[in-house]
Scaffold this motif. Structure first.
Motif, PDB file in Angstrom:
ATOM      1  N   PRO A 181       0.831  -1.205   0.000  1.00  0.00           N
ATOM      2  CA  PRO A 181       0.000   0.000   0.000  1.00  0.00           C
ATOM      3  C   PRO A 181       0.862   1.250   0.000  1.00  0.00           C
ATOM      4  O   PRO A 181       1.961   1.272   0.551  1.00  0.00           O
ATOM      5  CB  PRO A 181      -0.804  -0.120   1.302  1.00  0.00           C
ATOM      6  CG  PRO A 181      -0.756  -1.571   1.658  1.00  0.00           C
ATOM      7  CD  PRO A 181       0.560  -2.075   1.126  1.00  0.00           C
ATOM      8  N   ALA A 182       0.355   2.270  -0.626  1.00  0.00           N
ATOM      9  CA  ALA A 182       1.143   3.497  -0.729  1.00  0.00           C
ATOM     10  C   ALA A 182       1.399   4.131   0.625  1.00  0.00           C
ATOM     11  O   ALA A 182       2.452   4.699   0.868  1.00  0.00           O
ATOM     12  CB  ALA A 182       0.424   4.488  -1.644  1.00  0.00           C
ATOM     13  N   ALA A 183       0.438   4.080   1.520  1.00  0.00           N
ATOM     14  CA  ALA A 183       0.588   4.696   2.838  1.00  0.00           C
ATOM     15  C   ALA A 183      -0.088   3.813   3.869  1.00  0.00           C
ATOM     16  O   ALA A 183      -1.252   3.507   3.755  1.00  0.00           O
ATOM     17  CB  ALA A 183      -0.040   6.095   2.855  1.00  0.00           C
ATOM     18  N   LEU A 184       0.689   3.382   4.826  1.00  0.00           N
ATOM     19  CA  LEU A 184       0.169   2.533   5.896  1.00  0.00           C
ATOM     20  C   LEU A 184       0.284   3.212   7.250  1.00  0.00           C
ATOM     21  O   LEU A 184       0.131   2.571   8.282  1.00  0.00           O
ATOM     22  CB  LEU A 184       0.932   1.206   5.928  1.00  0.00           C
ATOM     23  CG  LEU A 184       0.800   0.331   4.668  1.00  0.00           C
ATOM     24  CD1 LEU A 184       1.732  -0.856   4.774  1.00  0.00           C
ATOM     25  CD2 LEU A 184      -0.614  -0.131   4.479  1.00  0.00           C
ATOM     26  N   ASP A 185       0.533   4.498   7.236  1.00  0.00           N
ATOM     27  CA  ASP A 185       0.750   5.180   8.515  1.00  0.00           C
ATOM     28  C   ASP A 185      -0.489   5.117   9.398  1.00  0.00           C
ATOM     29  O   ASP A 185      -0.398   4.915  10.603  1.00  0.00           O
ATOM     30  CB  ASP A 185       1.137   6.640   8.261  1.00  0.00           C
ATOM     31  CG  ASP A 185       2.461   6.725   7.530  1.00  0.00           C
ATOM     32  OD1 ASP A 185       2.970   5.667   7.135  1.00  0.00           O
ATOM     33  OD2 ASP A 185       2.974   7.849   7.377  1.00  0.00           O
ATOM     34  N   ASP A 186      -1.658   5.269   8.779  1.00  0.00           N
ATOM     35  CA  ASP A 186      -2.866   5.274   9.601  1.00  0.00           C
ATOM     36  C   ASP A 186      -3.078   3.940  10.285  1.00  0.00           C
ATOM     37  O   ASP A 186      -3.492   3.867  11.436  1.00  0.00           O
ATOM     38  CB  ASP A 186      -4.077   5.608   8.732  1.00  0.00           C
ATOM     39  CG  ASP A 186      -4.015   7.018   8.199  1.00  0.00           C
ATOM     40  OD1 ASP A 186      -3.277   7.833   8.792  1.00  0.00           O
ATOM     41  OD2 ASP A 186      -4.689   7.301   7.196  1.00  0.00           O
ATOM     42  N   ASP A 187      -2.789   2.841   9.548  1.00  0.00           N
ATOM     43  CA  ASP A 187      -2.948   1.524  10.164  1.00  0.00           C
ATOM     44  C   ASP A 187      -2.001   1.347  11.326  1.00  0.00           C
ATOM     45  O   ASP A 187      -2.358   0.772  12.354  1.00  0.00           O
ATOM     46  CB  ASP A 187      -2.690   0.423   9.120  1.00  0.00           C
ATOM     47  CG  ASP A 187      -3.746   0.451   8.023  1.00  0.00           C
ATOM     48  OD1 ASP A 187      -4.835   1.000   8.298  1.00  0.00           O
ATOM     49  OD2 ASP A 187      -3.495  -0.084   6.936  1.00  0.00           O
ATOM     50  N   VAL A 188      -0.792   1.840  11.168  1.00  0.00           N
ATOM     51  CA  VAL A 188       0.191   1.685  12.242  1.00  0.00           C
ATOM     52  C   VAL A 188      -0.238   2.466  13.464  1.00  0.00           C
ATOM     53  O   VAL A 188      -0.190   1.980  14.588  1.00  0.00           O
ATOM     54  CB  VAL A 188       1.579   2.148  11.755  1.00  0.00           C
ATOM     55  CG1 VAL A 188       2.575   2.113  12.894  1.00  0.00           C
ATOM     56  CG2 VAL A 188       2.054   1.251  10.618  1.00  0.00           C
ATOM     57  N   LYS A 314       7.793   5.272  10.018  1.00  0.00           N
ATOM     58  CA  LYS A 314       8.412   4.776   8.785  1.00  0.00           C
ATOM     59  C   LYS A 314       9.251   3.541   9.048  1.00  0.00           C
ATOM     60  O   LYS A 314       9.226   2.576   8.268  1.00  0.00           O
ATOM     61  CB  LYS A 314       9.271   5.884   8.172  1.00  0.00           C
ATOM     62  CG  LYS A 314       8.469   7.062   7.625  1.00  0.00           C
ATOM     63  CD  LYS A 314       9.372   8.090   6.969  1.00  0.00           C
ATOM     64  CE  LYS A 314       8.552   9.253   6.400  1.00  0.00           C
ATOM     65  NZ  LYS A 314       9.421  10.278   5.768  1.00  0.00           N
ATOM     66  N   ASP A 315      10.001   3.532  10.150  1.00  0.00           N
ATOM     67  CA  ASP A 315      10.773   2.334  10.488  1.00  0.00           C
ATOM     68  C   ASP A 315       9.854   1.165  10.789  1.00  0.00           C
ATOM     69  O   ASP A 315      10.169   0.008  10.464  1.00  0.00           O
ATOM     70  CB  ASP A 315      11.667   2.623  11.691  1.00  0.00           C
ATOM     71  CG  ASP A 315      12.868   3.489  11.331  1.00  0.00           C
ATOM     72  OD1 ASP A 315      13.135   3.641  10.118  1.00  0.00           O
ATOM     73  OD2 ASP A 315      13.517   4.024  12.240  1.00  0.00           O
ATOM     74  N   THR A 316       8.729   1.439  11.407  1.00  0.00           N
ATOM     75  CA  THR A 316       7.772   0.370  11.691  1.00  0.00           C
ATOM     76  C   THR A 316       7.246  -0.249  10.403  1.00  0.00           C
ATOM     77  O   THR A 316       7.141  -1.479  10.281  1.00  0.00           O
ATOM     78  CB  THR A 316       6.606   0.930  12.521  1.00  0.00           C
ATOM     79  OG1 THR A 316       7.117   1.456  13.747  1.00  0.00           O
ATOM     80  CG2 THR A 316       5.582  -0.143  12.825  1.00  0.00           C
ATOM     81  N   ILE A 317       6.933   0.596   9.426  1.00  0.00           N
ATOM     82  CA  ILE A 317       6.442   0.074   8.138  1.00  0.00           C
ATOM     83  C   ILE A 317       7.522  -0.741   7.448  1.00  0.00           C
ATOM     84  O   ILE A 317       7.262  -1.825   6.901  1.00  0.00           O
ATOM     85  CB  ILE A 317       5.978   1.238   7.252  1.00  0.00           C
ATOM     86  CG1 ILE A 317       4.774   1.943   7.897  1.00  0.00           C
ATOM     87  CG2 ILE A 317       5.623   0.753   5.864  1.00  0.00           C
ATOM     88  CD1 ILE A 317       4.322   3.179   7.160  1.00  0.00           C
ATOM     89  N   ILE A 318       8.750  -0.259   7.480  1.00  0.00           N
ATOM     90  CA  ILE A 318       9.852  -0.991   6.839  1.00  0.00           C
ATOM     91  C   ILE A 318      10.050  -2.338   7.512  1.00  0.00           C
ATOM     92  O   ILE A 318      10.205  -3.380   6.840  1.00  0.00           O
ATOM     93  CB  ILE A 318      11.133  -0.151   6.882  1.00  0.00           C
ATOM     94  CG1 ILE A 318      10.991   1.081   5.978  1.00  0.00           C
ATOM     95  CG2 ILE A 318      12.352  -0.963   6.480  1.00  0.00           C
ATOM     96  CD1 ILE A 318      12.129   2.077   6.099  1.00  0.00           C
ATOM     97  N   ALA A 319      10.062  -2.358   8.831  1.00  0.00           N
ATOM     98  CA  ALA A 319      10.243  -3.628   9.540  1.00  0.00           C
ATOM     99  C   ALA A 319       9.098  -4.577   9.239  1.00  0.00           C
ATOM    100  O   ALA A 319       9.312  -5.790   9.040  1.00  0.00           O
ATOM    101  CB  ALA A 319      10.346  -3.374  11.041  1.00  0.00           C
ATOM    102  N   ARG A 320       7.909  -4.057   9.190  1.00  0.00           N
ATOM    103  CA  ARG A 320       6.757  -4.911   8.927  1.00  0.00           C
ATOM    104  C   ARG A 320       6.816  -5.524   7.531  1.00  0.00           C
ATOM    105  O   ARG A 320       6.563  -6.731   7.354  1.00  0.00           O
ATOM    106  CB  ARG A 320       5.477  -4.083   9.083  1.00  0.00           C
ATOM    107  CG  ARG A 320       4.205  -4.888   8.941  1.00  0.00           C
ATOM    108  CD  ARG A 320       2.990  -4.121   9.368  1.00  0.00           C
ATOM    109  NE  ARG A 320       2.672  -3.036   8.462  1.00  0.00           N
ATOM    110  CZ  ARG A 320       1.593  -2.251   8.613  1.00  0.00           C
ATOM    111  NH1 ARG A 320       0.812  -2.417   9.655  1.00  0.00           N
ATOM    112  NH2 ARG A 320       1.353  -1.285   7.760  1.00  0.00           N
TER     113      ARG A 320
END
Length: 1496
Positions: A181-188, A314-320
């Motif tokens: 997904p282009a942006a997963l910040d909201d989910d995180v 951003k680090d959380t998305i990368i790790a995920r």
């Protein structure tokens, strides 16, 4: 412009200036302008060669700095041009390249591989490009960018994040055909960052739906088809083992670094090995299962995650995404799982991302992904170890500090304890999936592990918070262990019986319901007061309590002894009948604890906010409440004194655990100036303050004690009178408790004080009589303070108490209230008056005035020494009745909240009528200043109960050898904790007050444990866990125990509480129904239980009555089904309520009679039971009265009778199930119809659907098919004497009158009454004519005639030998319809119309009636002549309450049919010739005229 000016090189140079903001803006600018043509051409024009694809890919996988030694220099020199082009674009070390340019090139590559356009041409171009890119070794290049030596260490962090993020996106697309997904910040943010406080997630796999890549659907990846993205899967790429291992290691390293929030560690020159870093300190205890095989590895030392407390989104998305891609690759190439198992430090990696990452989202994803990996099927590769066996070995043998039972041993590992939820989740899931053979292979003993866990639970000592509750970290740790115990119990099975008793008792008494146990123990003959420390259970958060509940449910599952013990304890502690709550059905006790500020509020009794403010102010004076509570009054009835009630209030403010205290007794006892206090009348706070302290000090004086309030607030000022004409001077000292200062014309407190001490000249008529001069003289009057003090205004709650001449706490009363003598009303002065943080009182004393006079200072300079002291401001709290919260009091908020005056609103609305400049009606009224000289006093200010306390920190977290006995610090710590536990350090107060507060705290904590949704859900789970285990050997007794718990909980707790907690009523009713219908023992117990007092409760809450009636109905039904004699007792008990309880609660009796109605409709068996207990006669007596005669008034009013619908239905059901054949006057016709099984009466729309299985139908031959409510003769009950007397004797006429009234007054469905009347009337001439006589259509209001006409219609369409006789009697009798139409023709046109409409409707549905009306047309046509018409209306003639006819469309249709009916008669008459008499012709002509007048 960008293409012509070639700005790209300049932008690249700007991005390399090591300025983060410039780099970010350049990146945004590059996304807005067209793509760099050089990059675009390079990606469009490369043509790969097949012969060199995989050799180059292998080279790139091994890294740029280590080419294969087997390749000759010639082969290396003759590299394919396509690969060289791509390598030059994506290597930061290539000539002219940088990491920023690599990031830009990757973004361009992403747009070409995954275009956002859905155009077919774009898809075709993307597919072709993807194939060429893969052939040129593009996958290897993308993976190589993420290798450790790809990005230089000096690259800024945001650029590094961007490179890794887009590389993961490209790798996922190329490997598995998916795009991130282009942006997963909201989910995180929504799902991840709040995970530390979420309750236990269900570890079951039933609802765990996995996508293709092994990620739960929650991650919401977009699944791309192969045809759309032309992707190549991992197994389709002929990647060698070494290359695959390198790729997996790359993903693992990236996940590891991102999980620590340190992406720069990806490029670390040190390899990832066991000696590199360690999350846990060396020497941590290893928690291994018995005889479990050891996993290779040495103790770790310092790992990258230690010391980092937060991870960016951003680090959380990368790790995920990196971890998801890692698991996906391993699943698709499961034959090479061994390469992952053998990676260096893989065990450390698993534990770190699962336990050590500060991000809760990363830990959750790690748990889900690792469990997904454990489900990988490797049965096709026998040599590969199953991933679940590998993971469980890693988890079980990890060296973790999670099994230290004492808080001292856990030491510095508090952060790990608060992050262990996911570790225990994965451990439980993996253990739950293990088969018996796998346990044997791993040498895992679930029983041994369970014993170890229970032993840990026995020795568990939590770290106590400042409120003596278990710390948050220990609660999380405890929840994990409890979930593990639940899993092990499910694996052990038979061991539950052996371990149940001790474990259940421990969980209930120590971990869940400590207060309830203390209350029960206190009822013993020799109670021992428990320390306050023991009030709190060890499970003090929702997560740990839920885990404990699940353990109890697991223990009760399929275990009779455990279920019996749990049910017994819960009912004893929580669900006994409380006489004080028997009539309380909207009950919810206080369940909110002290506020986060740590202070207790006071309940507002209506207008007692002034009182609450004064009490809170007095309590917060340091030492005052303690000194006041230390006095114990030796009287017989101390509760009758104000002194004792204030002590009680202070005691609750000090030791209560509730959110607020209600001083009800003080409201009743206190009198202000000998006048009783009215709590709903606002009083002056200053007057209350002075009256209160005067009464308390006077009481202390009578006791011979020191006057506490006088020593705290009393000061002395000097009254000086200086004669101007003679040298005499007079001086007198006076005491004061508070200074009364004016606020008008005073902009500050200093000005008001200056006016207070300013000299006043007394002359003329006000001259002072000088005793020495013996005459009146002119004097100057001065008022000075007797001492010098610098007074600090700290929090209005802080002051010190010490006896002295000057006040230690200066109370200033700002006189903001006055009286307007012209208007005759009280007024308030909202003028602004500023006051300082620190007030210098020296200029207003005798010495200060003398000094100023000597130095010649102007009086205007007095009070000039004020200043805002930093430490004087202290910590402030806002006491708003029962809400207490910390308040940020600074110069700005002080002015806004306290100074008064005018202000301008920040947002001005022109539509708002309020002016632009407004007055602050809220302002300070009483000020409390503390002497600065008292700040060194040993009496400390009040502290919040939630003030941060330093946790127990030990130098090491590993077990240490026992300390020597002479370790004084350890001994002192233990002694202090032991003293706190025994209550030795509780502030002294009278024993009776302490006992009262203690009892209220215990009751509060018990209520807090019970009245919450988690406990309600636990009780429901416990009652239903064995409900469907019908094949269990102990099902009958288990169902009985479950039903006992359910009934006691419902009757004593659930149904008495507020509606917001009663959200599972349907589930509870379903559980009770299953237990009653499946278990005869449970049903027998229920019938016996309901005979008791609980069966007599009639509540005013409708929802509760519905539930109670449903339980009673189901109990009666099941008791009758099982042949239980308890059904007779229960029925007799229920009917006995008709004597007193039901008449006294007649407005709430609908559900009571609904119980009998629903029971009776189930067939002849229930009706027979009702008749056996004389239910018919008892209900008639209730309805009519004991001895009602025909001419007597009704017992119940129409409003009360509206509750009797189910009562009438019950009587109708009993009648319909009775054999009325002996009462038929045409018995032969009735029997012949029964034998031929013909249909005879009724309308299908009116038949009750519940009767259709019971009822058969009969009719004379040739009649139309109609549904009937008459049971067949084989199902009928013998006619009861009570029924015969009420229906077929003259004494029964009152009941029939009540039926007629019910037809008019009741608004519900009346089909049963209509069926009963038609059933009795069939072939019964006296009853038929009697019913028609009792209709009384002329007296009923027109809007009540609808149901009466409906019943009349059913009687007249009934085809039997009496049909014609009924028609004639209904229309041609003295009070028939024709007479009614004639009577109401001129005075009640709407009633007349309703009769016409009934005639038309009857003619449409009944052929004999139609023929009868044709023959009778000459007798009813006159009824509509000269009819008055009202204007067009939308009001129905059936519901309107006025008497005028409403001209509606329905009325036009009705009259049109009447005209057609007359026309039909005319045509038949003209063809016949016999009926064409002049009289009939005139009548028909008149009717047509009236009908036409209706229609025109």
């Amino acid at each position: 412009m960008a293409l012509v000016c070639n700005v790209f090189e300049m932008l690249y140079q700007l991005a390399n200036l090591d300025e983060t903001r410039i780099t970010l803006r350049v990146r945004k600018l590059l996304l807005l302008i067209p793509t760099d043509p050089e990059v675009q051409d390079a990606l469009d024009n490369f043509v790969p060669k097949e012969s060199s694809v995989w050799s180059h890919q292998k080279t790139l996988f091994q890294g740029t700095g280590s080419r294969s030694p087997s390749m000759s220099s010639k082969q290396q020199h003759q590299a394919p041009s396509a690969a060289s082009i791509l390598e030059s674009l994506f290597r930061s070390s290539a000539p002219g390249m940088s990491t920023f340019r690599v990031l830009y090139n990757l973004e361009v590559l992403s747009s070409k591989l995954m275009p956002t356009s859905d155009d077919e041409m774009a898809k075709t171009s993307s597919k072709s490009f993807c194939e060429n890119f893969l052939k040129a070794g593009g996958l290897s290049l993308v993976v190589n960018v993420m290798q450790r030596d790809s990005i230089p260490s000096e690259v800024d962090y945001e650029t590094r994040q961007g490179v890794y993020s887009i590389c993961l996106q490209l790798a996922r697309f190329l490997l598995v055909g998916q795009s991130m997904p282009a942006a997963l910040d909201d989910d995180v943010i929504r799902d991840g960052e709040s995970l530390s406080s979420r309750p236990f997630r269900n570890a079951g796999r039933a609802g765990r739906q996995l996508s293709l890549c092994g990620t739960p659907e929650k991650s919401s990846y977009r699944q791309m088809s192969l045809s759309e993205r032309s992707s190549i899967r991992v197994e389709e790429i002929t990647m060698e083992v070494g290359d695959f291992t390198s790729t997996v290691a790359c993903f693992m390293r990236l996940t590891w670094a991102a999980a620590a929030g340190r992406l720069d560690l990806v490029g670390s020159p040190q390899p990832i090995r066991e000696t590199h870093s360690s999350l846990l300190p060396q020497g941590v205890r290893t928690r291994e299962v018995t005889a479990a095989p050891a996993v290779k590895g040495r103790p770790r030392q310092q790992r990258c995650m230690q010391g980092y407390q937060c991870v960016s989104i951003k680090d959380t998305i990368i790790a995920r995404e990196a971890l998801s891609l890692l698991v996906t690759c391993l699943q698709l190439r499961c034959q090479q799982l061994c390469s992952f198992y053998n990676l260096p430090s893989v065990n450390d990696f698993i534990i770190d991302v699962l336990l050590g990452s500060p991000s809760g989202e990363i830990r959750r994803v790690a748990c889900d992904q690792l469990y997904t990996l454990s489900q990988t099927d490797t049965s096709a590769f026998a040599e590969v170890q199953k991933p679940n066996l590998f993971l469980i070995s890693v988890v079980l043998t990890a060296q973790l500090p999670l099994w230290s039972p004492t808080s001292i041993m856990r030491g510095v590992n508090q952060r790990l304890l608060s992050q262990c939820t996911e570790y225990f989740d994965l451990r439980c899931q993996l253990l739950d999936d293990l088969t018996t053979s796998e346990m044997e292979v791993l040498k895992v003993s679930a029983a041994t592990m369970l014993e170890d866990e229970i032993s840990w639970l026995d020795n568990f000592e939590p770290s106590w918070s400042s409120e003596m509750e278990t710390s948050e970290a220990d609660n999380i740790l405890l929840a994990g262990h409890l979930r593990l115990i639940k899993t092990l119990l499910s694996l052990c099975g038979n061991d539950k019986e052996h371990l149940g008793q001790s474990l259940i008792q421990q969980l209930l008494d120590d971990f869940l319901f400590r207060a309830s146990r203390i209350i029960i123990n206190s009822s013993n003959p020799t109670p021992s007061p428990a320390p306050s420390h023991d009030f709190h259970p060890k499970c003090s958060t929702a997560s740990s309590r839920l885990a404990a509940y699940e353990v109890l449910v697991m223990l009760a599952d399929s275990s009779l002894s455990n279920l019996r013990l749990i049910v017994k304890e819960l009912m004893t502690m929580h669900h006994q009948s409380d006489p004080s709550l028997c009539k309380e059905f909207d009950y919810l006790p206080p369940v909110e604890s002290r506020s986060v500020s740590g202070f207790v509020g006071l309940k507002n009794g209506g207008a007692t906010c002034y009182m609450n403010a004064v009490f809170q102010q007095l309590y917060m004076q340091p030492g005052l409440a303690e000194a006041f509570l230390s006095i114990e009054e030796d009287t017989d009835q101390p509760e009758e004194s104000v002194f004792y009630q204030v002590q009680s209030l202070f005691g609750h403010l000090m030791e209560s655990k509730l959110q607020y205290y209600i001083p009800e007794n003080f409201w009743k006892i206190f009198k202000m100036w000998n006048k009783e206090l009215y709590v709903r009348e606002q009083q002056d706070a200053y007057e209350f303050f002075t009256s209160l302290v005067d009464q308390l000090d006077e009481h202390l004086k009578k006791m011979g004690r020191e006057q506490i309030f006088k020593n705290t607030f009393q000061g002395i000022f000097s009254d000086q009178k200086i004669c101007k004409d003679c040298p005499h001077r007079y001086e007198r000292e006076e005491t004061f408790m508070a200074l009364n200062l004016g606020v008008t014309s005073c902009q500050s407190l200093e000005i008001s004080l200056d006016q207070f001490v300013r000299g006043e000249v007394l002359e003329g008529s006000n001259a002072y009589y000088c005793e020495k001069c013996k005459e009146k003289v002119c004097i100057v009057l001065y008022i000075f303070f007797c001492s010098t003090s610098l007074i600090s205004c700290v929090s209005t709650m802080f002051a010190f108490v010490h006896p002295h001449r000057e006040p230690h706490v200066l109370c200033i009363h700002l006189m903001r209230f006055g009286f307007d003598w012209e208007s005759g009303r009280s007024i308030k002065y909202d003028e602004q008056i500023r006051f300082p943080w620190v007030l210098n009182m020296e200029p207003y004393t005798v010495s200060g005035m003398a000094r100023q006079d000597c130095s010649g200072e102007a009086s205007e300079s007095r009070g000039d020494g004020t200043s805002g002291g930093g430490s004087a401001r202290g910590r402030w709290y806002k006491f708003n009745d029962n809400v207490v919260e910390e308040f940020d009091m600074n110069d700005e908020t002080l002015e806004y909240e306290c100074f008064g005056g005018e202000y301008r609103p920040k947002v001005y609305d022109q539509s708002n009528p309020y002016p632009d400049v407004r007055r602050r009606y809220w302002n300070a009224y009483m000020l409390f200043y503390q002497k600065i000289s008292d700040q060194n006093s040993p009496v400390l200010p009040k502290k919040s109960r939630f003030c941060p306390s330093s946790p127990d920190v030990s130098p090491q977290s590993s077990p240490r050898p026992p300390r020597a006995n002479n370790d004084r610090l350890t001994i002192l710590t233990r002694l202090v904790r032991k003293g706190e536990k025994k209550g030795l350090f509780v502030e002294k107060m009278p024993a009776s007050i302490y006992q009262m507060v203690r009892d209220e705290n215990l009751k509060f904590m018990k209520n807090r444990d019970v009245y919450n949704s988690d406990y309600f859900n636990f009780t429901l789970s416990l009652a239903s866990v064995n409900a469907t285990k019908l094949k269990h050997a102990d099902y009958q007794p288990m169902a009985k125990e479950s039903l006992q718990l359910a009934v006691h909980f419902l009757f004593h707790t659930y149904l008495h509480t507020k509606k917001k907690l009663r959200v599972d009523t349907e589930e509870w009713m379903a559980t009770v129904e299953v237990l009653l219908t499946k278990s005869s023992e449970a049903c027998q117990w229920m019938a016996q239980y309901l005979v008791g007092p609980e069966g007599r409760e009639i509540t005013s809450v409708r929802e509760v009555r519905v539930v109670f009636a449903s339980i009673l109905e189901k109990t009666l039904e099941c008791s009758l089904h099982f042949g239980d004699p308890g059904a007779d007792n229960l029925m007799d008990t229920l009917l006995s309520l008709l004597d007193k309880d039901v008449p006294e609660n007649v407005k709430n009796c609908a559900q009571y009679f609904g119980l009998f109605s629903n029971f009776a409709q189930r067939g002849c068996g229930p009706c027979q039971l009702l008749l056996k207990h004389s239910a018919y006669r008892r209900m008639l007596i209730f309805l009519l009265g004991p001895n009602r005669q025909n001419n007597q008034n009704r017992r119940w009013s129409p409003a009360q009778a509206r509750e009797f619908l189910h009562l009438h239905n019950t009587l109708a059901f009993i009648t319909l199930h009775s054999d009325l054949d002996p009462q038929r006057t045409h018995r032969e016709t009735f029997k012949s119809n029964l034998e031929s099984h013909r249909v005879f009466v009724g309308s299908s729309s009116q038949s009750d659907p519940h009767l259709s299985p019971l009822l058969s139908c009969v009719a004379p031959e040739g009649s139309k098919l109609r549904v009937s409510c008459i049971p067949s003769s084989t199902q009928l009950l013998p006619l009861n004497a009570d029924i015969q007397a009420s229906l077929f004797t003259p004494e029964g006429q009152p009941y029939l009158l009540e039926v007629m009234f019910a037809m008019r007054e009741l608004s519900g469905p009346l089909s049963l009454l209509i069926e009963m009347v038609t059933y009795i009337s069939y072939c019964n001439e006296p009853f038929s004519l009697g019913v028609l006589q009792l209709l009384k259509l002329e007296t009923a209001p027109p809007h009540e005639l609808k149901n009466v006409f409906q019943m009349l219609q059913e009687l007249l369409v009934m085809e039997d030998p009496l049909q014609t006789q009924r028609l004639k009697y209904a229309f041609e009798s003295e009070k028939g319809l024709l007479a009614l139409m004639h009577q109401s023709n001129n005075v009640d046109s709407r009633r007349c119309y309703q009769c016409v409409k009934f005639l038309v409707t009857l003619a449409q549905k009944c052929a004999p009636a139609k023929d009868y009306f044709k023959d009778l047309s000459g007798h009813w046509s006159w009824a509509m002549t000269e009819h008055y018409w009202t204007p067009q209306s939308n009001v129905s003639n059936e519901t309107s309450t006025n008497k005028t006819f409403q001209r509606t469309i329905s009325a036009q249709d009705t009259l049109a049919y009447a005209t057609a009916l007359l026309n039909e008669k005319e045509q038949s008459g003209s063809s016949n010739g016999s009926d064409g008499s002049p009289a009939n012709e005139n009548a028909d002509r008149s009717l047509r005229q009236v009908a036409l007048s209706f229609l025109t």
